[in-house]
Structures are given as C-alpha cells and as structure tokens.
Design a protein around this motif. Structure first.
Motif, PDB file in Angstrom:
ATOM      1  N   GLU A  72      35.243  47.466  42.990  1.00  0.00           N
ATOM      2  CA  GLU A  72      33.821  47.149  42.838  1.00  0.00           C
ATOM      3  C   GLU A  72      33.619  45.799  42.153  1.00  0.00           C
ATOM      4  O   GLU A  72      32.854  45.663  41.191  1.00  0.00           O
ATOM      5  CB  GLU A  72      33.113  48.267  42.079  1.00  0.00           C
ATOM      6  N   SER A  73      34.334  44.790  42.611  1.00  0.00           N
ATOM      7  CA  SER A  73      34.245  43.405  42.114  1.00  0.00           C
ATOM      8  C   SER A  73      34.669  43.237  40.658  1.00  0.00           C
ATOM      9  O   SER A  73      34.327  42.252  40.014  1.00  0.00           O
ATOM     10  CB  SER A  73      32.829  42.846  42.310  1.00  0.00           C
ATOM     11  N   LYS A  74      35.410  44.180  40.131  1.00  0.00           N
ATOM     12  CA  LYS A  74      35.950  44.092  38.772  1.00  0.00           C
ATOM     13  C   LYS A  74      37.438  44.396  38.825  1.00  0.00           C
ATOM     14  O   LYS A  74      37.918  45.060  39.744  1.00  0.00           O
ATOM     15  CB  LYS A  74      35.268  45.097  37.846  1.00  0.00           C
ATOM     16  N   ILE A  75      38.146  43.908  37.829  1.00  0.00           N
ATOM     17  CA  ILE A  75      39.579  44.213  37.765  1.00  0.00           C
ATOM     18  C   ILE A  75      39.746  45.708  37.556  1.00  0.00           C
ATOM     19  O   ILE A  75      39.111  46.309  36.689  1.00  0.00           O
ATOM     20  CB  ILE A  75      40.258  43.404  36.643  1.00  0.00           C
ATOM     21  N   HIS A  76      40.604  46.292  38.379  1.00  0.00           N
ATOM     22  CA  HIS A  76      40.850  47.731  38.317  1.00  0.00           C
ATOM     23  C   HIS A  76      41.335  48.104  36.916  1.00  0.00           C
ATOM     24  O   HIS A  76      42.130  47.374  36.319  1.00  0.00           O
ATOM     25  CB  HIS A  76      41.899  48.118  39.376  1.00  0.00           C
ATOM     26  N   PRO A  77      40.867  49.232  36.384  1.00  0.00           N
ATOM     27  CA  PRO A  77      41.271  49.631  35.028  1.00  0.00           C
ATOM     28  C   PRO A  77      42.786  49.661  34.805  1.00  0.00           C
ATOM     29  O   PRO A  77      43.255  49.368  33.705  1.00  0.00           O
ATOM     30  CB  PRO A  77      40.667  51.035  34.873  1.00  0.00           C
ATOM     31  N   THR A  78      43.558  49.952  35.850  1.00  0.00           N
ATOM     32  CA  THR A  78      45.014  50.001  35.689  1.00  0.00           C
ATOM     33  C   THR A  78      45.634  48.605  35.549  1.00  0.00           C
ATOM     34  O   THR A  78      46.789  48.489  35.165  1.00  0.00           O
ATOM     35  CB  THR A  78      45.682  50.724  36.878  1.00  0.00           C
ATOM     36  N   LYS A  79      44.887  47.546  35.857  1.00  0.00           N
ATOM     37  CA  LYS A  79      45.400  46.175  35.785  1.00  0.00           C
ATOM     38  C   LYS A  79      44.750  45.352  34.681  1.00  0.00           C
ATOM     39  O   LYS A  79      45.184  44.234  34.401  1.00  0.00           O
ATOM     40  CB  LYS A  79      45.197  45.454  37.129  1.00  0.00           C
ATOM     41  N   GLN A  80      43.699  45.871  34.032  1.00  0.00           N
ATOM     42  CA  GLN A  80      42.979  45.109  33.016  1.00  0.00           C
ATOM     43  C   GLN A  80      43.875  44.669  31.866  1.00  0.00           C
ATOM     44  O   GLN A  80      43.821  43.508  31.436  1.00  0.00           O
ATOM     45  CB  GLN A  80      41.795  45.920  32.477  1.00  0.00           C
ATOM     46  N   LYS A  81      44.695  45.570  31.356  1.00  0.00           N
ATOM     47  CA  LYS A  81      45.566  45.241  30.222  1.00  0.00           C
ATOM     48  C   LYS A  81      46.554  44.132  30.596  1.00  0.00           C
ATOM     49  O   LYS A  81      46.785  43.206  29.824  1.00  0.00           O
ATOM     50  CB  LYS A  81      46.308  46.495  29.759  1.00  0.00           C
ATOM     51  N   LEU A  82      47.113  44.208  31.794  1.00  0.00           N
ATOM     52  CA  LEU A  82      48.057  43.194  32.256  1.00  0.00           C
ATOM     53  C   LEU A  82      47.388  41.835  32.386  1.00  0.00           C
ATOM     54  O   LEU A  82      47.921  40.817  31.934  1.00  0.00           O
ATOM     55  CB  LEU A  82      48.669  43.606  33.595  1.00  0.00           C
ATOM     56  N   VAL A  83      46.204  41.784  32.976  1.00  0.00           N
ATOM     57  CA  VAL A  83      45.500  40.508  33.142  1.00  0.00           C
ATOM     58  C   VAL A  83      45.139  39.928  31.783  1.00  0.00           C
ATOM     59  O   VAL A  83      45.326  38.728  31.541  1.00  0.00           O
ATOM     60  CB  VAL A  83      44.259  40.676  34.052  1.00  0.00           C
ATOM     61  N   LYS A  84      44.654  40.750  30.864  1.00  0.00           N
ATOM     62  CA  LYS A  84      44.346  40.270  29.513  1.00  0.00           C
ATOM     63  C   LYS A  84      45.592  39.726  28.831  1.00  0.00           C
ATOM     64  O   LYS A  84      45.541  38.683  28.171  1.00  0.00           O
ATOM     65  CB  LYS A  84      43.733  41.389  28.664  1.00  0.00           C
ATOM     66  N   ARG A  85      46.706  40.419  28.993  1.00  0.00           N
ATOM     67  CA  ARG A  85      47.961  39.968  28.380  1.00  0.00           C
ATOM     68  C   ARG A  85      48.386  38.614  28.932  1.00  0.00           C
ATOM     69  O   ARG A  85      48.742  37.713  28.177  1.00  0.00           O
ATOM     70  CB  ARG A  85      49.065  40.999  28.606  1.00  0.00           C
ATOM     71  N   LEU A  86      48.354  38.444  30.251  1.00  0.00           N
ATOM     72  CA  LEU A  86      48.813  37.172  30.812  1.00  0.00           C
ATOM     73  C   LEU A  86      47.887  36.026  30.421  1.00  0.00           C
ATOM     74  O   LEU A  86      48.346  34.927  30.124  1.00  0.00           O
ATOM     75  CB  LEU A  86      49.044  37.249  32.319  1.00  0.00           C
ATOM     76  N   LEU A  87      46.580  36.272  30.365  1.00  0.00           N
ATOM     77  CA  LEU A  87      45.648  35.225  29.926  1.00  0.00           C
ATOM     78  C   LEU A  87      45.900  34.859  28.467  1.00  0.00           C
ATOM     79  O   LEU A  87      45.896  33.677  28.110  1.00  0.00           O
ATOM     80  CB  LEU A  87      44.199  35.679  30.126  1.00  0.00           C
ATOM     81  N   HIS A  88      46.135  35.860  27.639  1.00  0.00           N
ATOM     82  CA  HIS A  88      46.384  35.617  26.220  1.00  0.00           C
ATOM     83  C   HIS A  88      47.701  34.880  25.999  1.00  0.00           C
ATOM     84  O   HIS A  88      47.745  33.868  25.292  1.00  0.00           O
ATOM     85  CB  HIS A  88      46.378  36.946  25.451  1.00  0.00           C
ATOM     86  N   GLU A  89      48.779  35.369  26.590  1.00  0.00           N
ATOM     87  CA  GLU A  89      50.104  34.782  26.358  1.00  0.00           C
ATOM     88  C   GLU A  89      50.214  33.367  26.922  1.00  0.00           C
ATOM     89  O   GLU A  89      50.962  32.555  26.396  1.00  0.00           O
ATOM     90  CB  GLU A  89      51.203  35.685  26.920  1.00  0.00           C
ATOM     91  N   LEU A  90      49.489  33.076  27.979  1.00  0.00           N
ATOM     92  CA  LEU A  90      49.551  31.740  28.583  1.00  0.00           C
ATOM     93  C   LEU A  90      48.383  30.862  28.140  1.00  0.00           C
ATOM     94  O   LEU A  90      48.237  29.744  28.635  1.00  0.00           O
ATOM     95  CB  LEU A  90      49.610  31.853  30.103  1.00  0.00           C
ATOM     96  N   THR A  91      47.574  31.366  27.211  1.00  0.00           N
ATOM     97  CA  THR A  91      46.388  30.674  26.681  1.00  0.00           C
ATOM     98  C   THR A  91      45.533  30.064  27.794  1.00  0.00           C
ATOM     99  O   THR A  91      45.236  28.876  27.801  1.00  0.00           O
ATOM    100  CB  THR A  91      46.754  29.615  25.620  1.00  0.00           C
ATOM    101  N   LEU A  92      45.147  30.918  28.727  1.00  0.00           N
ATOM    102  CA  LEU A  92      44.314  30.518  29.851  1.00  0.00           C
ATOM    103  C   LEU A  92      42.915  31.100  29.700  1.00  0.00           C
ATOM    104  O   LEU A  92      42.757  32.230  29.248  1.00  0.00           O
ATOM    105  CB  LEU A  92      44.923  31.000  31.168  1.00  0.00           C
ATOM    106  N   THR A  93      41.925  30.332  30.094  1.00  0.00           N
ATOM    107  CA  THR A  93      40.542  30.773  30.066  1.00  0.00           C
ATOM    108  C   THR A  93      40.117  31.077  31.498  1.00  0.00           C
ATOM    109  O   THR A  93      40.094  30.165  32.340  1.00  0.00           O
ATOM    110  CB  THR A  93      39.638  29.668  29.480  1.00  0.00           C
ATOM    111  N   PRO A  94      39.778  32.335  31.795  1.00  0.00           N
ATOM    112  CA  PRO A  94      39.381  32.660  33.166  1.00  0.00           C
ATOM    113  C   PRO A  94      37.987  32.129  33.477  1.00  0.00           C
ATOM    114  O   PRO A  94      37.079  32.232  32.665  1.00  0.00           O
ATOM    115  CB  PRO A  94      39.398  34.192  33.177  1.00  0.00           C
TER     116      PRO A  94
END
Length: 108
Positions: A72-94
């Motif tokens: 529904e145009s949002k990151i699936h709940p099973t992938k949210q933690k992974l996406v947050k982790r990769l953005l945080h660890e790579l210091t990326l702003t979505p």
C-alpha cells in the motif's frame, strides 16, 4: 543518489537534475547480497565506486525496491527495520522510494 535493490542484486547511481532533466553522473558497481549485513556492505561498496572522483559526496537517496518490499505504497512491516538500519549505517537521507516495476513503467 539512487539505490536499486533486487532480491539478490544491488545497483547504485549518482544523478543530478540539469534544466529540469535528470542525468546520471556516475554508476556504482553491481553487488550481490544474501543477508542484511551483505546488503549494507554491498550498497556501501557500490556507492563508494559511484562517488569516486566527485567533489561532494551526496547523502540523499531514492530507493528502488522490489515489489514485495512495499505494501500500500509503504515499506512492508517486515522490511522497515532493515531499511532504517541501512539508512542509519550509511548515513543516507531518504527522499523517496519506488518499486522497480513502477520505475520501469514510468521510464517507458
């Protein structure tokens, strides 16, 4: 930047908008992944390749994700933690996300 994540492959690119037209400045390496750690390390390696020779390192990213990663145009709940982790660890702003299928359809 753009990060395109497939089920086992990562691709990256650095792009800019000139006269309202996006253009690719540099491409990163293709990287394989099979775990959360290898996904993050693969994105880092690909982005490192893409930013070689650039004066300024970009930190904003558009994510191209597999269809299965969105619901529904949002990151699936099973992938949210992974996406947050990769953005945080790579210091990326979505700045956005799109499914790979939507990106291809839009391009065509």
């Amino acid at each position: 930047m753009a990060v395109e994540i497939h089920e086992s492959l990562i691709k990256t690119a650095v792009w800019q908008v000139e006269s309202e037209t996006p253009s690719i400045m540099a491409l990163g390496s293709y990287e394989l992944w099979d775990s959360e750690d290898s996904l993050i390390n693969g994105i880092d390696a690909s982005l490192t390749e893409a930013i070689k020779g650039l004066e300024k390192e970009p930190d904003r990213v558009i994510l191209g994700l597999p269809d299965s990663w969105l619901s529904e145009s949002k990151i699936h709940p099973t992938k949210q933690k992974l996406v947050k982790r990769l953005l945080h660890e790579l210091t990326l702003t979505p700045i956005g996300m799109v499914t790979i299928t939507e990106a291809i359809v839009s391009h065509l």
